[in-house]
Design an enzyme around this catalytic site. Structure first.
Site, PDB file in Angstrom:
ATOM      1  N   CYS A 233       0.951  -1.093  -0.098  1.00 38.74           N
ATOM      2  CA  CYS A 233      -0.066  -0.057  -0.176  1.00 38.74           C
ATOM      3  C   CYS A 233       0.883   1.248  -0.064  1.00 38.74           C
ATOM      4  CB  CYS A 233      -0.918  -0.136   1.288  1.00 38.74           C
ATOM      5  SG  CYS A 233      -2.007  -1.324   1.320  1.00 38.74           S
TER       6      CYS A 233
ATOM      7  N   ARG B  20       4.690  -0.947  -6.466  1.00 42.72           N
ATOM      8  CA  ARG B  20       4.592  -1.665  -5.148  1.00 42.72           C
ATOM      9  C   ARG B  20       3.477  -2.609  -5.343  1.00 42.72           C
ATOM     10  NH1 ARG B  20       6.999   1.966  -0.728  1.00 42.72           N
ATOM     11  NH2 ARG B  20       5.378   0.909   0.659  1.00 42.72           N
TER      12      ARG B  20
ATOM     13  N   TRP C 238      -3.596  -2.542  -1.307  1.00 46.09           N
ATOM     14  CA  TRP C 238      -3.375  -4.292  -1.335  1.00 46.09           C
ATOM     15  C   TRP C 238      -4.308  -4.901  -0.407  1.00 46.09           C
ATOM     16  CZ3 TRP C 238      -1.295  -8.688   0.916  1.00 46.09           C
ATOM     17  CH2 TRP C 238      -0.908  -9.677  -0.081  1.00 46.09           C
TER      18      TRP C 238
ATOM     19  N   ASN D 278      -1.754   2.448   6.056  1.00 45.42           N
ATOM     20  CA  ASN D 278      -1.108   1.295   5.416  1.00 45.42           C
ATOM     21  C   ASN D 278      -0.794   0.400   7.031  1.00 45.42           C
ATOM     22  OD1 ASN D 278      -0.718   2.204   3.233  1.00 45.42           O
ATOM     23  ND2 ASN D 278       1.386   2.641   3.095  1.00 45.42           N
ATOM     24  N   GLY D 279      -0.673  -0.750   6.787  1.00 44.98           N
ATOM     25  CA  GLY D 279      -0.667  -1.785   7.809  1.00 44.98           C
ATOM     26  C   GLY D 279      -1.927  -2.425   8.118  1.00 44.98           C
TER      27      GLY D 279
ATOM     28  N   GLU E 221      14.755 -20.336  -6.286  1.00 46.29           N
ATOM     29  CA  GLU E 221      14.401 -18.974  -6.835  1.00 46.29           C
ATOM     30  C   GLU E 221      13.647 -19.351  -8.117  1.00 46.29           C
ATOM     31  OE1 GLU E 221      14.416 -15.105  -7.561  1.00 46.29           O
ATOM     32  OE2 GLU E 221      14.089 -16.401  -5.767  1.00 46.29           O
TER      33      GLU E 221
ATOM     34  N   LYS F 134      10.194 -17.764  -9.194  1.00 43.26           N
ATOM     35  CA  LYS F 134       9.892 -16.914 -10.285  1.00 43.26           C
ATOM     36  C   LYS F 134       8.821 -17.493 -11.416  1.00 43.26           C
ATOM     37  CE  LYS F 134      12.259 -13.560  -9.474  1.00 43.26           C
ATOM     38  NZ  LYS F 134      11.825 -13.886  -8.072  1.00 43.26           N
TER      39      LYS F 134
ATOM     40  N   GLU G  55       5.183 -17.217  -9.561  1.00 47.07           N
ATOM     41  CA  GLU G  55       5.021 -15.971  -9.370  1.00 47.07           C
ATOM     42  C   GLU G  55       4.197 -14.992 -10.597  1.00 47.07           C
ATOM     43  OE1 GLU G  55       7.818 -13.348  -6.220  1.00 47.07           O
ATOM     44  OE2 GLU G  55       8.628 -14.168  -8.234  1.00 47.07           O
TER      45      GLU G  55
ATOM     46  N   HIS H 263      13.242 -39.600  -2.378  1.00 49.64           N
ATOM     47  CA  HIS H 263      12.539 -39.644  -1.199  1.00 49.64           C
ATOM     48  C   HIS H 263      11.110 -39.007  -1.280  1.00 49.64           C
ATOM     49  CE1 HIS H 263      16.120 -40.999   0.995  1.00 49.64           C
ATOM     50  NE2 HIS H 263      16.796 -40.146   0.349  1.00 49.64           N
TER      51      HIS H 263
ATOM     52  N   LYS I 191       5.114  -5.431  -4.471  1.00 47.11           N
ATOM     53  CA  LYS I 191       6.423  -5.393  -4.444  1.00 47.11           C
ATOM     54  C   LYS I 191       7.015  -5.244  -3.406  1.00 47.11           C
ATOM     55  CE  LYS I 191      10.377  -4.707  -6.599  1.00 47.11           C
ATOM     56  NZ  LYS I 191      11.015  -6.113  -7.202  1.00 47.11           N
TER      57      LYS I 191
END
Length: 621
Positions: free
Chosen positions: A2, A27, A73, A108-109, A494, A498, A501, A517, A616
């Site tokens: 946010c 963001r 957000w 925000n929060g 990683e 990606k 995402e 396994h 972001k």
């Protein structure tokens, strides 16, 4: 995530507010809005992009000299207009919902006790029009308001449990804006000649408006009016100007030019040679002074006997990679913790531990909270690898290495990740030297390899056409498996992150030795298996794992060094890396995985730079 922008001025500030939101789009958000004082409270809100909000504002001729704006957000309540910020208070009584109140607020929060506060306010007659925790704050301030907004906000935050950055104004005091922060970033922008002032969650929101910034500390409350502002700290004592000095901050606009690229993510992948060169600029030798701060790095490095790395998401995987370096090169025991989990379990603190945080933004809420928890346990030696020199993380750690990746707009991190790895490798060499475990010959060899990184990255980027061919296969799949061994297991993690995402393909990563396994049960011709295969000590073991995949009808996609003697064939697709990169191999092998995720997402037609449900900068827990 946010974003907040606010202003008090003598001019119409709506264009500044909307432009500020546009600069914070990177963001991540799912709704946005703006509110001003214009003979009362007026606002426009949208669940589309900031561009659509701008059209609303133009069509309604919304203007004002005091206002606030927000990108949201969703956490509490779906991304619908009634939940979008700014929120207004309303009167009490039977027709309260139809009578605009006097308070406008953005937040925000997360307010953890919002249910309790909502029940109390409803009992007093307040009617709620959203499912958000934020509306609770607006009504609470309205309830406590007695002619002085500053005092009402101070009284209200006593009741708030959780994290917040708020900006609030009142129609009864139209040239006054109050901000407060606890656990979420907020800055004050000082305008030209001191005649207008701004609030924002990020200096970037004010790029081109002002470069004179005051960073608010935890618990600060700021009162800004025409031509003046003042601050109180968490105990509500006045803060002298020298304790919150005005700093000149050159913030770069998020509206960077794409140039020849289709998306910011692609641009940022191809900016990695420059990002690494900039991050390593001026590194002529391994010395403690590479790590700047308010204490002596040399003293700290000699005192510590272990390392604790705290990070989230992509930054966590860079930390996992660094663990291999720190233990094999510097011979220092290293623990890597997911920041969001670390502070919620019992751990055994060691005051001689170097606590290393890794964060692109320097404002990641979980990582900041984990840092503070470690400090509360007596682990005071702290260092951050961060891309934003003015961030809260840099201010709160003893030492810092500032990466110079530049602004990263794509939500899926690329150049910030490789820049973090470069910074962590420098930290490894510096600690090895401090402990007497790095010879002059080894230092020279490592520095030569690091200087070669930009050219090596350019050679890897030239593999893009081959990766595009792979992506055409992956775009048809619903699942994928990534394998790596040793130093390259975090790179496999990683790569899987990606892909999931931005393409929304379910992807998982495993150490290749764990294949038999459990994960081998999933292997079919419909489950592509990506394998990171550098020519290192584990190569022959990795080849055995690859045979296990082929024996079950699995299809392999292998990133191999030139001298690994792995040949393409039926069910086996090989891309050869230009050369063997030794300890720095992770920085190079991750690049084709970034390109694979990017081109697969392009083939599927997803929103590459703004993937669904993701932000972001994650500034809430």
């Amino acid at each position: 995530m946010c974003g907040i922008v606010g202003a008090v001025s003598t001019r119409n500030i709506v264009p500044i507010l909307v432009q500020g939101l546009a600069r914070l789009e990177y963001r991540g958000y799912d709704s946005c809005g703006v509110a001003v004082y214009a003979n009362g409270l007026q606002r426009a809100r949208s669940t589309s992009r900031v561009a659509e909000l701008s059209e609303q504002v133009s069509a309604s001729k919304l203007e004002g000299t005091t206002g606030i704006a927000h990108t949201r957000w969703a956490t509490h309540g779906a991304p619908v207009v009634c939940n979008a910020h700014p929120h207004f208070s309303h009167g009490t009584g039977l027709d309260a919902a139809n009578r605009p109140g006097r308070i406008a607020l953005v937040h925000n929060g997360i307010i953890e006790n919002h249910d309790e506060l909502r029940a109390m306010l409803q009992a007093k007659g307040y009617v709620f029009q959203s499912q958000t925790d934020t509306e609770v704050i607006a009504h609470l301030i309205d309830h406590l308001y007695d002619g002085d907004l500053f005092e009402a906000v101070k009284a209200a935050i006593h009741h708030l449990h959780g994290a917040y950055a708020i900006a609030v104004f009142c129609k009864d005091e139209p040239h006054r804006l109050i901000g407060a922060r606890a656990g979420s970033p907020l800055i004050l922008g000082v305008g030209k000649d001191g005649q207008e002032h701004f609030l924002a969650s990020d200096a970037m929101a004010l790029a081109g408006v002002t470069d004179q910034i005051v960073y608010l500390d935890e618990g600060d409350v700021v009162d800004i009016q025409l031509g003046k502002y003042w601050l109180v700290d968490k105990t509500f004592k006045p803060v002298p100007p020298e304790q919150r000095p005005v700093k000149t901050v050159v913030a770069h606009s998020g509206a960077a030019e794409l140039g020849p690229y289709r998306h910011y993510m692609q641009k940022e992948i191809f900016e990695q040679p420059r990002a690494i060169a900039d991050t390593l600029e001026g590194v002529d030798g391994i010395v403690p002074e590479l790590f700047d701060g308010r204490v002596s790095a040399a003293r700290v490095f000699k005192d510590i006997d272990s390392v604790l790395i705290l990070a989230c998401g992509t930054s966590y995987y860079s930390g996992c990679t660094a663990k291999y370096w720190l233990e094999s090169i510097a011979k220092i025991p290293t623990q890597v913790e997911v920041a969001s989990e670390y502070r919620y379990r019992d751990s055994v603190p060691n005051p001689r531990t170097l606590v290393v945080t890794i964060t692109q933004s320097g404002e990641t809420a979980d990582t900041l909270a984990a840092l503070r928890h470690a400090q509360s346990l007596g682990m005071t030696h702290t260092l951050t690898i961060c891309n934003v020199a003015s961030s809260a993380m840099v201010r709160e750690c003893e030492l810092a290495y500032i990466t110079r990746a530049g602004i990263e707009i794509g939500v899926a991190s690329t150049k910030a990740f490789t820049a973090q790895l470069a910074g962590l490798f420098l930290l490894t060499l510096t600690l090895a030297q401090a402990k007497g475990r790095l010879s002059e010959a080894e230092e020279a060899r490592h520095l030569k390899a690091m200087r070669h990184l930009p050219a090596a990255l350019q050679a890897v980027l030239a593999l893009e056409p081959q990766v595009i061919a792979w992506s055409e296969d992956f775009a048809k799949m619903e699942n994928a498996l990534f394998l790596g061994r040793g130093l390259h297991y975090p790179i496999a993690l990683e790569g899987a992150l990606k892909l999931k995402e931005i393409s929304y393909i379910h992807a998982e990563a495993y150490p290749a030795g764990e294949l038999k396994h459990g994960p081998l049960a999933l292997v079919t011709s419909a489950m592509p298996v990506v394998t990171v295969a550098p020519n290192d000590a584990l190569l022959e073991k990795l080849k055995s794992n690859m045979h296990e995949v082929r024996a079950r009808g699995g299809v392999l996609y292998v990133l191999a060094d030139a001298d690994t003697r792995i040949e393409s064939g039926e069910g086996l697709h090989v891309i050869r890396m230009p050369e063997n990169y030794g300890e720095l191999s992770p920085l190079l092998h991750v690049v084709p995985l970034q390109l694979l995720a990017y081109h697969t997402a392009c083939a599927k037609g997803t929103d590459v730079d703004k993937p669904r449900n993701l932000a972001k900068s994650v500034t809430v827990e």
